[in-house]
Design an enzyme around this catalytic site. Structure first.
Site, short mmCIF file in Angstrom:
data_model
loop_
_atom_site.label_atom_id
_atom_site.label_comp_id
_atom_site.label_asym_id
_atom_site.label_seq_id
_atom_site.Cartn_x
_atom_site.Cartn_y
_atom_site.Cartn_z
N VAL A 103 38.76 -23.90 -27.36
CA VAL A 103 39.09 -24.75 -26.22
C VAL A 103 40.47 -25.39 -26.43
O VAL A 103 40.87 -26.27 -25.68
CB VAL A 103 38.02 -25.86 -26.05
CG1 VAL A 103 36.65 -25.24 -25.74
CG2 VAL A 103 37.91 -26.74 -27.30
N ASP A 104 41.18 -24.93 -27.47
CA ASP A 104 42.40 -25.64 -27.89
C ASP A 104 43.66 -25.29 -27.09
O ASP A 104 44.68 -25.98 -27.20
CB ASP A 104 42.65 -25.43 -29.39
CG ASP A 104 42.72 -23.96 -29.81
OD1 ASP A 104 43.17 -23.11 -29.00
OD2 ASP A 104 42.34 -23.66 -30.95
N HIS A 119 34.26 -21.07 -23.41
CA HIS A 119 33.74 -22.42 -23.65
C HIS A 119 34.58 -23.52 -23.03
O HIS A 119 34.46 -24.69 -23.41
CB HIS A 119 33.56 -22.64 -25.16
CG HIS A 119 32.51 -21.74 -25.76
ND1 HIS A 119 32.44 -21.47 -27.10
CD2 HIS A 119 31.50 -21.04 -25.18
CE1 HIS A 119 31.42 -20.64 -27.32
NE2 HIS A 119 30.85 -20.37 -26.17
N CYS A 148 37.17 -40.34 -12.61
CA CYS A 148 37.67 -39.51 -11.49
C CYS A 148 38.13 -40.45 -10.38
O CYS A 148 37.75 -41.62 -10.34
CB CYS A 148 36.52 -38.64 -11.01
SG CYS A 148 36.85 -37.67 -9.53
N CYS A 150 37.08 -40.49 -7.53
CA CYS A 150 35.89 -40.87 -6.75
C CYS A 150 35.12 -42.00 -7.44
O CYS A 150 34.14 -42.50 -6.90
CB CYS A 150 34.97 -39.66 -6.54
SG CYS A 150 33.90 -39.30 -7.94
N GLU A 215 35.67 -14.41 -44.29
CA GLU A 215 34.35 -14.27 -44.91
C GLU A 215 33.50 -13.25 -44.18
O GLU A 215 33.80 -12.86 -43.07
CB GLU A 215 33.62 -15.62 -44.86
CG GLU A 215 34.18 -16.64 -45.80
CD GLU A 215 33.62 -18.03 -45.54
OE1 GLU A 215 32.49 -18.12 -45.03
OE2 GLU A 215 34.32 -19.00 -45.86
P1 NAD Z 1 33.05 -21.31 -36.43
O1 NAD Z 1 33.62 -22.58 -36.94
O2 NAD Z 1 31.60 -21.18 -36.35
O3 NAD Z 1 33.54 -20.12 -37.37
C1 NAD Z 1 34.85 -19.96 -37.79
C2 NAD Z 1 34.97 -18.60 -38.47
O4 NAD Z 1 36.34 -18.39 -38.79
C3 NAD Z 1 34.19 -18.47 -39.77
O5 NAD Z 1 33.49 -17.23 -39.76
C4 NAD Z 1 35.27 -18.46 -40.86
O6 NAD Z 1 34.92 -17.62 -41.94
C5 NAD Z 1 36.44 -17.89 -40.11
N1 NAD Z 1 37.76 -18.29 -40.58
C6 NAD Z 1 38.16 -19.48 -41.10
N2 NAD Z 1 39.48 -19.49 -41.32
C7 NAD Z 1 39.94 -18.27 -40.95
C8 NAD Z 1 41.23 -17.66 -40.93
N3 NAD Z 1 42.31 -18.31 -41.32
N4 NAD Z 1 41.32 -16.39 -40.46
C9 NAD Z 1 40.22 -15.72 -40.04
N5 NAD Z 1 38.99 -16.24 -40.03
C10 NAD Z 1 38.84 -17.49 -40.48
O7 NAD Z 1 33.73 -21.06 -35.04
P2 NAD Z 1 33.33 -20.15 -33.80
O8 NAD Z 1 32.78 -18.86 -34.27
O9 NAD Z 1 34.49 -20.19 -32.92
O10 NAD Z 1 32.11 -20.86 -33.05
C11 NAD Z 1 31.81 -22.20 -32.97
C12 NAD Z 1 32.16 -22.97 -31.71
O11 NAD Z 1 33.14 -23.91 -32.12
C13 NAD Z 1 32.79 -22.29 -30.56
O12 NAD Z 1 31.99 -22.57 -29.47
C14 NAD Z 1 34.14 -22.97 -30.31
O13 NAD Z 1 34.26 -23.31 -28.95
C15 NAD Z 1 34.06 -24.21 -31.10
N6 NAD Z 1 35.28 -24.67 -31.77
C16 NAD Z 1 36.51 -24.50 -31.21
C17 NAD Z 1 37.65 -24.91 -31.88
C18 NAD Z 1 39.00 -24.66 -31.26
O14 NAD Z 1 39.13 -24.66 -30.03
N7 NAD Z 1 40.02 -24.40 -32.08
C19 NAD Z 1 37.55 -25.53 -33.13
C20 NAD Z 1 36.26 -25.71 -33.67
C21 NAD Z 1 35.15 -25.26 -32.98
ZN ZN Z 2 34.63 -37.34 -8.84
#
Ligand code: NAD
Ligand code: ZN
Length: 240
Positions: A103-104, A119, A148, A150, A215
Site C-alpha cells: 500500500v506504500d 490491498h 470527510c 460530509c 527465504e
Molecule cells: P510479509 O511481511 O508477510 O512477507 C514479506 C516477505 O518478503 C517474506 O517472505 C520475506 O522473506 C521477504 N523478504 C524480506 N526482505 C526481502 C528482500 N529484501 N527481498 C526479497 N524478499 C524479501 O508481506 P506480504 O507477503 O506482502 O503480506 C502481508 C501483508 O502486509 C500484505 O497485505 C501487505 O499489504 C502488507 N504490508 C505492506 C507493506 C507495504 O506496503 N510496504 C508493508 C508491510 C506489510
Molecule cells: Zn463522507
C-alpha cells in the site's frame, strides 16, 4: 549447466507476457518494514490487532496513530533498484501486469503506471459514512481521526484483515496471472489470501513461476525457479 538466475533471465527475455505479484519484501530495502519481519512491530501491537474493522470501530485514533507512523516512515522512503527493474519491465513493450499487496505507493514512484493494488493505498482516505475516497499525502495529518467533508470519520483506503478485496482489481489480476507466460513472485510470504491464490492460478494457466525471496515460503514448492536473495539485488539482473 544453466544456473537458476540464467534460466530465469532467459524465461523473462523470451516471454511475451509477464505478471508480477509483489509483497512487503520488495520495499524492505527502501527501509519499509515488512509485517512479519523485524521492525514491523509498533508499540508492541501486532498488525493483526490494528488492521481490522473491529480495531478501528473500537479505537479509531489508535489505528490512525499507527497509520500516521507508517505514513511518516514510508513518506521518507525511496523506490529501490527492485522497484525500478519492474518499471523497466513495464516500459519494455512486453505485456506486463504488476499486482501488488503493498500500500506504500513505491511502485508508482518508481515509474510503473499500471499497478493493480490488491490491498489499497496508504495515500488515499475513505469516508466511513458516505464512501467518498480521495488522495491525501499529508504527513502528519492535522487531526486524528481525519474527517470527510460530509462530517463522517475517514479511514485509510486499504483492505483490512477480514475485509473483501476490490472485486475488479482481483478479477483483472487473476486474468493477467492466467494469461502470463511468466509470473514473478517477489518478496511475499504468500500466506495472505486471496492474493497468494494468484500463484496457482498462473501455474494452471501454464506460467513459469519465478520466486524471488530471501527465504523459503509456501510458494517455493510450486515455483519453477527459486532465486534466493534480496529483490533489489536479484531483479535488476533478471530484467536487462
Ligand atoms: P510479509 O511481511 O508477510 O512477507 C514479506 C516477505 O518478503 C517474506 O517472505 C520475506 O522473506 C521477504 N523478504 C524480506 N526482505 C526481502 C528482500 N529484501 N527481498 C526479497 N524478499 C524479501 O508481506 P506480504 O507477503 O506482502 O503480506 C502481508 C501483508 O502486509 C500484505 O497485505 C501487505 O499489504 C502488507 N504490508 C505492506 C507493506 C507495504 O506496503 N510496504 C508493508 C508491510 C506489510
Ligand atoms: Zn463522507
Amino acid at each position: 549447466m544453466e544456473d537458476e538466475r540464467e534460466l530465469a533471465r532467459r524465461w523473462v527475455k523470451e516471454a511475451k507476457s509477464i505478471a508480477a505479484l509483489t509483497g512487503a519484501g520488495i520495499s524492505a530495502e527502501s527501509g519499509v518494514p515488512t509485517f512479519r519481519g523485524e521492525g514491523g512491530l509498533w508499540r508492541n501491537f501486532r498488525p493483526e490487532d490494528l488492521a481490522t474493522p473491529e480495531a478501528f470501530a473500537t479505537n479509531p485514533v489508535l489505528v490512525w496513530e499507527w497509520y500516521q507512523w507508517r505514513r511518516e516512515l514510508i513518506g521518507k522512503a525511496e523506490p529501490n533498484t527492485g522497484h525500478k527493474a519492474l518499471a523497466r519491465l513495464e516500459a519494455s513493450g512486453k505485456e506486463f501486469t504488476l499486482v501488488t499487496q503493498n500500500v506504500d505507493g513505491l511502485h508508482e514512484r518508481a515509474g510503473n503506471h499500471r499497478v493493480r493494488k490488491l490491498h489499497g493505498d496508504l495515500w488515499r482516505l475513505r469516508c466511513t459514512s458516505c464512501g467518498a475516497e480521495w488522495p491525501d499525502r499529508r504527513v502528519p495529518l492535522a487531526k486524528l481521526p481525519p474527517h470527510c467533508q460530509c462530517g463522517g470519520v475517514a479511514r485509510p483506503a486499504v483492505v483490512w484483515f477480514g475485509e473483501p478485496l476490490p472485486m475488479e482489481v482481483l478479477r483483472a489480476s487473476a486474468d493477467a496471472a492466467e494469461e502470463a507466460e511468466v509470473l514473478l513472485v517477489v518478496g511475499t510470504s504468500a500466506v495472505v489470501y486471496p492474493a497468494a491464490s494468484l500463484i496457482p492460478v498462473a501455474k494452471r494457466g501454464g506460467a513459469k513461476i519465478i520466486e524471488i525471496n530471501t527465504e523459503e515460503t509456501p510458494a517455493s514448492g510450486v515455483a519453477d525457479c527459486r532465486l534466493r536473495g534480496a529483490a533489489g539485488e536479484v531483479l535488476p539482473g533478471l530484467v536487462t
